[in-house]
Design a protein around this motif. Sequence first.
Motif, mmCIF file in Angstrom:
data_model
loop_
_atom_site.group_PDB
_atom_site.id
_atom_site.type_symbol
_atom_site.label_atom_id
_atom_site.label_comp_id
_atom_site.label_asym_id
_atom_site.label_seq_id
_atom_site.Cartn_x
_atom_site.Cartn_y
_atom_site.Cartn_z
ATOM 1 N N UNK A 164 87.408 50.400 74.207
ATOM 2 C CA UNK A 164 88.702 49.792 74.523
ATOM 3 C C UNK A 164 89.532 49.584 73.261
ATOM 4 N N UNK A 165 88.902 49.200 72.161
ATOM 5 C CA UNK A 165 89.633 49.052 70.895
ATOM 6 C C UNK A 165 90.268 50.371 70.487
ATOM 7 N N UNK A 166 89.514 51.450 70.618
ATOM 8 C CA UNK A 166 90.038 52.769 70.257
ATOM 9 C C UNK A 166 91.183 53.175 71.170
ATOM 10 N N UNK A 167 91.022 52.961 72.467
ATOM 11 C CA UNK A 167 92.066 53.344 73.420
ATOM 12 C C UNK A 167 93.345 52.545 73.205
ATOM 13 N N UNK A 168 93.199 51.238 73.029
ATOM 14 C CA UNK A 168 94.376 50.382 72.863
ATOM 15 C C UNK A 168 95.096 50.705 71.561
ATOM 16 N N UNK A 169 94.325 50.932 70.482
ATOM 17 C CA UNK A 169 94.980 51.266 69.211
ATOM 18 C C UNK A 169 95.670 52.623 69.292
ATOM 19 N N UNK A 170 95.031 53.600 69.902
ATOM 20 C CA UNK A 170 95.654 54.923 70.026
ATOM 21 C C UNK A 170 96.962 54.844 70.810
ATOM 22 N N UNK A 171 96.956 54.073 71.889
ATOM 23 C CA UNK A 171 98.176 53.954 72.690
ATOM 24 C C UNK A 171 99.256 53.180 71.939
ATOM 25 N N UNK A 185 86.493 61.588 77.616
ATOM 26 C CA UNK A 185 87.373 62.573 76.987
ATOM 27 C C UNK A 185 88.767 62.533 77.604
ATOM 28 N N UNK A 186 88.838 62.400 78.930
ATOM 29 C CA UNK A 186 90.138 62.331 79.605
ATOM 30 C C UNK A 186 90.880 61.050 79.226
ATOM 31 N N UNK A 187 90.162 59.938 79.103
ATOM 32 C CA UNK A 187 90.791 58.668 78.734
ATOM 33 C C UNK A 187 91.379 58.731 77.328
ATOM 34 N N UNK A 188 90.655 59.344 76.400
ATOM 35 C CA UNK A 188 91.150 59.445 75.020
ATOM 36 C C UNK A 188 92.408 60.307 74.951
ATOM 37 N N UNK A 189 92.427 61.389 75.723
ATOM 38 C CA UNK A 189 93.620 62.233 75.741
ATOM 39 C C UNK A 189 94.806 61.485 76.335
#
Length: 383
Positions: free
Chosen positions: A102-109, A146-150
């Motif tokens: 979640x940290x990675x996803x939130x920061x990427x967004x 993988x889909x979530x990160x994209x």
Amino acid sequence: MPIRRFGGHRSLVSHSQAPKLSYGYTKMNSSRGGYRVFSANSTTACTELAKKITERLGVELGKSVVYQESNTETRVDVKESVRGQDIFIIQTIPRDVNTAIMELLVMAYALKTSCAKNIIGVIPYFPYSKQCKMRKRGSIVCKLLASMLAKAGLTHIITMDLHQKEIQGFFNFPVDNLRASPFLIQYIQEEIPDYRNAIIVAKSPSAAKRAQSYAERLRLGLAVMHGEAHHSESDMADGRHSPPLSRTTTGHTGLELPLMMAKEKPPITVVGDVGGRIAIIIDDIIDDVEDYVAAADILKERGAYKIYIMATHGLLSAEAPRLIEESAIDEVVVTNTVPHEVQKLQCPKIKTVDVSMILAEAIRRIHNGESMAYLFRNIAVDD
């Protein structure tokens, strides 16, 4: 009607002064490098690898704050401008895997909505990589991740020693799967006395290709362990028994297909002579260590006088440090793709190899648009 003339004219701005844009902003200063490196986790253990990488690159770690709200929601605050730049997010995976994701996803967004040019995830250990096959009525979680990160905005990933190389096909953007084997091979040559008397051991037939790669590069023999250990890759869990074999139906019963006989694994055996030698077990991930402890006992019985375990990712969950300390294993060597300083304090047999050099070089080459082939030299398809 006045005639408008178009043509060359003398600039009213001196060449020594950067041209002003509207609202008083100036053009981006290219001397700043055009890229930033952030850590997606603010804890000391997880930022250690990020700091080593930025030191090798000669840049400062990007200013950001990642924290958990009182209701355990993840919040990310980026403290500097990232507009138009290449952003590299380093995320090491601690024990709380789902929070790290979640940290990675939130920061990427957050970086995506802040108009970053490219967002590259540096994820040395890719989580859920063991869940890359269908298990009965489960799901291929690695594909979901993988889909979530994209969707979050990542455009590229740098990782290391994926559990299965085919995982790269789950992504619709480039994935650089770096190798830790040069660093581990160097450790064997420099830190293991009399390594010429060693033999490379595959803990299971499925690990034989990885072990063979080490054996060929070190010019050593190869042994393979086969038996009832290694339950996780059994065919009983790969979906071949779904739907159930027996079903209550009405009317036409269908064809009676021949029934596949169940597998029965023999007791653990070692194919290869390990007597009077140093046994070096090679694997990609070491998590629960019960199988490794059992393998070490078998190798000792077969005459090996020292047991080493070499792995890229040292998760070392649960009681792993205590079990290693009490076992016949002499040393466990892992890289710093996963923070494990607490485990090292509990067990002095655990040693760490630093791989920040190759991660930093990958970041530099990607930002400068240079070829990555140099980082994969002498690496075959099967490696």
